[in-house]
Design a protein around this motif. Structure first.
Motif, PDB file in Angstrom:
ATOM      1  N   MET A   1       0.845  -1.201   0.000  1.00  0.00           N
ATOM      2  CA  MET A   1       0.000   0.000   0.000  1.00  0.00           C
ATOM      3  C   MET A   1       0.879   1.249   0.000  1.00  0.00           C
ATOM      4  O   MET A   1       1.839   1.359   0.768  1.00  0.00           O
ATOM      5  N   THR A   2       0.605   2.199  -0.884  1.00  0.00           N
ATOM      6  CA  THR A   2       1.391   3.420  -0.980  1.00  0.00           C
ATOM      7  C   THR A   2       1.100   4.333   0.198  1.00  0.00           C
ATOM      8  O   THR A   2      -0.051   4.601   0.528  1.00  0.00           O
ATOM      9  N   GLU A   3       2.148   4.798   0.837  1.00  0.00           N
ATOM     10  CA  GLU A   3       1.988   5.663   1.995  1.00  0.00           C
ATOM     11  C   GLU A   3       1.663   7.079   1.532  1.00  0.00           C
ATOM     12  O   GLU A   3       2.341   7.651   0.669  1.00  0.00           O
ATOM     13  N   LEU A   4       0.608   7.658   2.081  1.00  0.00           N
ATOM     14  CA  LEU A   4       0.205   9.012   1.726  1.00  0.00           C
ATOM     15  C   LEU A   4       1.039  10.013   2.500  1.00  0.00           C
ATOM     16  O   LEU A   4       1.395   9.789   3.659  1.00  0.00           O
ATOM     17  N   ARG A   5       1.329  11.113   1.845  1.00  0.00           N
ATOM     18  CA  ARG A   5       2.102  12.135   2.535  1.00  0.00           C
ATOM     19  C   ARG A   5       1.203  12.947   3.455  1.00  0.00           C
ATOM     20  O   ARG A   5      -0.028  12.974   3.287  1.00  0.00           O
ATOM     21  N   ALA A   6       1.806  13.597   4.430  1.00  0.00           N
ATOM     22  CA  ALA A   6       1.045  14.359   5.418  1.00  0.00           C
ATOM     23  C   ALA A   6       0.380  15.568   4.745  1.00  0.00           C
ATOM     24  O   ALA A   6       0.965  16.214   3.871  1.00  0.00           O
ATOM     25  N   ILE A   7      -0.841  15.849   5.148  1.00  0.00           N
ATOM     26  CA  ILE A   7      -1.606  16.968   4.612  1.00  0.00           C
ATOM     27  C   ILE A   7      -1.391  18.185   5.505  1.00  0.00           C
ATOM     28  O   ILE A   7      -1.688  18.144   6.711  1.00  0.00           O
ATOM     29  N   ALA A   8      -0.875  19.260   4.938  1.00  0.00           N
ATOM     30  CA  ALA A   8      -0.657  20.483   5.708  1.00  0.00           C
ATOM     31  C   ALA A   8      -1.985  21.183   5.963  1.00  0.00           C
ATOM     32  O   ALA A   8      -2.881  21.158   5.112  1.00  0.00           O
ATOM     33  N   PRO A   9      -2.140  21.805   7.124  1.00  0.00           N
ATOM     34  CA  PRO A   9      -3.402  22.501   7.409  1.00  0.00           C
ATOM     35  C   PRO A   9      -3.568  23.738   6.534  1.00  0.00           C
ATOM     36  O   PRO A   9      -2.590  24.375   6.122  1.00  0.00           O
ATOM     37  N   ALA A  10      -4.816  24.089   6.244  1.00  0.00           N
ATOM     38  CA  ALA A  10      -5.113  25.292   5.468  1.00  0.00           C
ATOM     39  C   ALA A  10      -4.874  26.534   6.317  1.00  0.00           C
ATOM     40  O   ALA A  10      -4.951  26.496   7.548  1.00  0.00           O
ATOM     41  N   PHE A  11      -4.607  27.655   5.659  1.00  0.00           N
ATOM     42  CA  PHE A  11      -4.348  28.902   6.367  1.00  0.00           C
ATOM     43  C   PHE A  11      -4.847  30.069   5.534  1.00  0.00           C
ATOM     44  O   PHE A  11      -4.982  29.976   4.310  1.00  0.00           O
ATOM     45  N   VAL A  12      -5.127  31.171   6.218  1.00  0.00           N
ATOM     46  CA  VAL A  12      -5.571  32.391   5.558  1.00  0.00           C
ATOM     47  C   VAL A  12      -4.347  33.152   5.055  1.00  0.00           C
ATOM     48  O   VAL A  12      -3.422  33.428   5.817  1.00  0.00           O
ATOM     49  N   VAL A  13      -4.342  33.466   3.777  1.00  0.00           N
ATOM     50  CA  VAL A  13      -3.197  34.154   3.178  1.00  0.00           C
ATOM     51  C   VAL A  13      -3.182  35.601   3.652  1.00  0.00           C
ATOM     52  O   VAL A  13      -4.199  36.301   3.561  1.00  0.00           O
ATOM     53  N   PRO A  14      -2.054  36.093   4.171  1.00  0.00           N
ATOM     54  CA  PRO A  14      -2.008  37.502   4.599  1.00  0.00           C
ATOM     55  C   PRO A  14      -2.138  38.443   3.423  1.00  0.00           C
ATOM     56  O   PRO A  14      -1.747  38.135   2.293  1.00  0.00           O
ATOM     57  N   GLY A  15      -2.700  39.602   3.686  1.00  0.00           N
ATOM     58  CA  GLY A  15      -2.928  40.589   2.635  1.00  0.00           C
ATOM     59  C   GLY A  15      -1.652  41.270   2.190  1.00  0.00           C
ATOM     60  O   GLY A  15      -0.574  41.082   2.785  1.00  0.00           O
ATOM     61  N   PRO A  16      -1.718  42.073   1.145  1.00  0.00           N
ATOM     62  CA  PRO A  16      -0.523  42.765   0.638  1.00  0.00           C
ATOM     63  C   PRO A  16      -0.051  43.836   1.607  1.00  0.00           C
ATOM     64  O   PRO A  16      -0.837  44.426   2.346  1.00  0.00           O
ATOM     65  N   SER A  17       1.258  44.088   1.571  1.00  0.00           N
ATOM     66  CA  SER A  17       1.846  45.112   2.439  1.00  0.00           C
ATOM     67  C   SER A  17       2.205  46.372   1.675  1.00  0.00           C
ATOM     68  O   SER A  17       2.780  47.296   2.252  1.00  0.00           O
ATOM     69  N   GLY A  18       1.907  46.417   0.391  1.00  0.00           N
ATOM     70  CA  GLY A  18       2.202  47.591  -0.416  1.00  0.00           C
ATOM     71  C   GLY A  18       1.118  47.841  -1.440  1.00  0.00           C
ATOM     72  O   GLY A  18       0.318  46.959  -1.759  1.00  0.00           O
ATOM     73  N   VAL A  19       1.088  49.055  -1.977  1.00  0.00           N
ATOM     74  CA  VAL A  19       0.086  49.470  -2.955  1.00  0.00           C
ATOM     75  C   VAL A  19       0.801  50.177  -4.090  1.00  0.00           C
ATOM     76  O   VAL A  19       1.745  50.956  -3.871  1.00  0.00           O
ATOM     77  N   ALA A  20       0.377  49.914  -5.319  1.00  0.00           N
ATOM     78  CA  ALA A  20       0.926  50.595  -6.494  1.00  0.00           C
ATOM     79  C   ALA A  20      -0.221  50.945  -7.434  1.00  0.00           C
ATOM     80  O   ALA A  20      -1.062  50.096  -7.740  1.00  0.00           O
ATOM     81  N   VAL A  21      -0.266  52.191  -7.885  1.00  0.00           N
ATOM     82  CA  VAL A  21      -1.275  52.664  -8.836  1.00  0.00           C
ATOM     83  C   VAL A  21      -0.547  53.363  -9.974  1.00  0.00           C
ATOM     84  O   VAL A  21       0.564  53.888  -9.803  1.00  0.00           O
ATOM     85  N   ARG A  22      -1.170  53.367 -11.135  1.00  0.00           N
ATOM     86  CA  ARG A  22      -0.511  53.922 -12.318  1.00  0.00           C
ATOM     87  C   ARG A  22      -1.469  54.809 -13.099  1.00  0.00           C
ATOM     88  O   ARG A  22      -2.665  54.555 -13.129  1.00  0.00           O
ATOM     89  N   ASP A  23      -0.904  55.826 -13.741  1.00  0.00           N
ATOM     90  CA  ASP A  23      -1.676  56.702 -14.610  1.00  0.00           C
ATOM     91  C   ASP A  23      -0.791  57.135 -15.780  1.00  0.00           C
ATOM     92  O   ASP A  23       0.447  57.133 -15.684  1.00  0.00           O
TER      93      ASP A  23
END
Length: 538
Positions: free
Chosen positions: A1-23
């Motif tokens: 039987m093939t051994e399954l790898r460990a499943i990492a827990p889900a997590f909330v992705v942190p938001g961006p730390s910078g902003v860029a706008v263009r004109d």
């Protein structure tokens, strides 16, 4: 039987730390265009020379050499321009250093794979996790020669890494190589030269907190007036006091314009970059600033209204909405994109698909989108997949990192949380447990749709396996009710349930289930052993 790898827990992705706008800088006069070209070319030459000096310093760089470089640049520009140029050189050297380390790791992994495959007998089949031996003696010989080439290349790279040597091309290596393939790139020599020079110009200024409007070098007032502090050799071109040049155009940032206006009114730091898009002859200005990272929403709060599971593919996003219990709601959605063409076209396609996904999430009232935490860096190796060029091209074309970064940035403005789930076995188990049950006469469920359901359930903390429904004739007697959900501690709970031998309904006479799997029972010209005993019995 093939051994399954460990499943990492889900997590909330942190938001961006910078902003860029263009004109776009519209309605520039010929004098404005000429001044921008002269300033960009002058500062670009200084930036090229400074980057060459920084690369020559290597690991011997220190604060004293940095100060000496900055003093030399100040005489030919200004203190603030010199600071921006030296910081850009440091960032570019550090990026090249990281890319060099990644290349070394990739070469080491390729060498290990080739060495292992060469040690196996020719023609030996591989497993699901490791490739087998090479198919022929000819391929074995070719790979043995490639192994020597990779070892020599790794040796040189490690020597460069220890010495701190990096190789950087200002303007981009791809554009530099295009000079030798003008027919393939559909460029003329003059057209290539314009793009090459524009890519090597330098018109970027770092923001400064406490200074007027957040920047002393490139300044934009609240009413949109743009002015530039000219370098010392070009000070005679100024049309405003204190050696500044004011452009005739006005700037109005349509996206995040209110946030930008609040920052410059409070004299908070805002960085600016002016660049020319040589293909269309248009000037643009980009404003960027940092902001404190917002605290991520708790997982329970993000999943309170359900989740949308998204499966990333080479040409589309497969999405399905799930309720709080992990049950699919409605029909799956498909958001297609085309990743052919140049980088600008690919980025626009990804943004358009993500915009439609976020609009659908807002109309559904869902506050979370679950995606896979994908990383194909190790999967793209030609040494791992060998002749499977089509598969390597497929996974290389999937915009995993760019899509996740873009989705996180766009979702932050809408208040939707992004949850990253472990991608292990989602496509396999989704197709095994959800594709057939979700297929109806009016709806065809694809493997990707089923994977989206699996991703959403994993983000919610539910097992991917569905509850097994009881037989219609025996829902409460004999075999018992079989809708018990496997607990989180049960080993192999994600796998299929084992088949229970024996009769399944009352229509099967006693004694007929022992040979149910025997193909002899289907032979009509003779009787199986069980049938023979029944016929001879009185």
């Amino acid at each position: 039987m093939t051994e399954l790898r460990a499943i990492a827990p889900a997590f909330v992705v942190p938001g961006p730390s910078g902003v860029a706008v263009r004109d776009r800088l519209k309605h520039l006069t010929p004098e404005d265009d000429e001044v921008l070209r002269l300033v960009g070319a002058h500062l670009g030459a200084l930036a090229s020379a400074d980057l060459k000096t920084r690369c020559a310093d290597g690991l011997g760089h220190c604060a004293a050499t940095w100060a000496a470089r900055k003093r030399e640049l100040t005489e030919q520009s200004s203190a603030r321009w010199a600071g921006a140029i030296t910081r850009a050189s440091h960032d570019q050297w550090a990026l090249a250093r990281r890319c060099q380390a990644d290349h070394i790791r990739g070469l080491a992994a390729a060498i290990a794979t080739i060495t292992r495959r060469l040690s196996l007998p020719v023609g030996k089949k591989g497993t699901g996790k490791e490739p087998g031996g090479y198919r022929s003696r000819l391929e074995w010989f070719a790979k043995s020669r490639r192994l020597g080439v990779l070892r020599d290349r790794l040796k040189r790279l490690r020597a460069d890494h220890r010495a701190g040597r990096v190789r950087v091309v200002r303007g981009g290596k791809r554009l530099a190589r295009a000079r030798h393939h003008l027919d393939a790139t559909e460029l003329t020599q003059d057209g290539w030269r314009q793009r090459w020079e524009a890519a090597r110009w330098f018109l970027a200024a770092d923001g400064e907190s406490g200074k007027r409007y957040g920047n002393e070098t490139i300044r934009i007032t609240p009413d949109g007036q743009v002015s530039i502090k000219l370098p010392v050799p070009l000070a005679h071109l100024a049309n405003a006091p204190h050696g500044r040049y004011v452009l005739a155009c006005r700037v109005a940032f349509a996206h995040r314009g209110t946030e930008w206006a609040d920052r410059i009114e409070a004299n908070r730091a805002v960085a600016y970059r002016i660049h020319l898009e040589a293909a269309r002859g248009r000037w643009y200005i980009t404003a960027s600033w940092q902001r404190p990272a917002a605290p991520t929403a708790p997982m329970a709060a993000a999943l309170a209204a359900g989740v949308i599971g998204v499966d990333t593919n080479a040409d589309h996003l497969a999405a399905w909405r799930l309720d709080v219990h992990g049950n699919p709601i409605g029909n799956p959605r498909r958001f297609s994109y085309d990743l052919s063409g140049n980088a600008e076209h690919r980025d626009a396609q990804v943004r358009h698909a993500l915009t439609r996904l976020l609009h659908w999430a807002r109309t559904c009232g869902v506050k979370a989108i679950a995606i896979e935490d994908l990383d194909f860096q190790a999967e793209k190796s030609r040494e791992k997949h060998g002749r499977r060029k089509r598969f390597r091209k497929l996974i290389s074309g999937m915009p995993t990192s760019k899509l996740r970064a873009r989705l996180t940035s766009m979702a932050d403005a809408t208040g939707i949380a992004i949850i990253a789930a472990d991608p292990a076995y989602t496509s396999k188990w989704g197709a095994q447990h959800w594709q057939k049950p979700l297929t109806t006469k009016t709806r065809t469920t694809t493997r990707h749709d089923a994977a989206a359901v699996a991703i959403g359930r994993r983000a919610q903390g539910h097992p991917i396996r569905r509850r097994t429904a009881p037989p219609p004739a025996h829902q409460s007697d004999e075999q018992g009710h079989r809708t018990i959900q496997a607990g989180t501690q049960v080993r192999g709970r994600e796998g299929p349930r084992p088949r229970i031998p024996g009769p399944r309904t009352r229509s099967v006479p006693p004694g007929r289930g022992a040979n149910a799997g025997d193909q002899n029972a289907q032979h009509r010209s003779e009787h199986s052993a069980e049938h023979a005993q029944l016929m001879l019995s009185p």
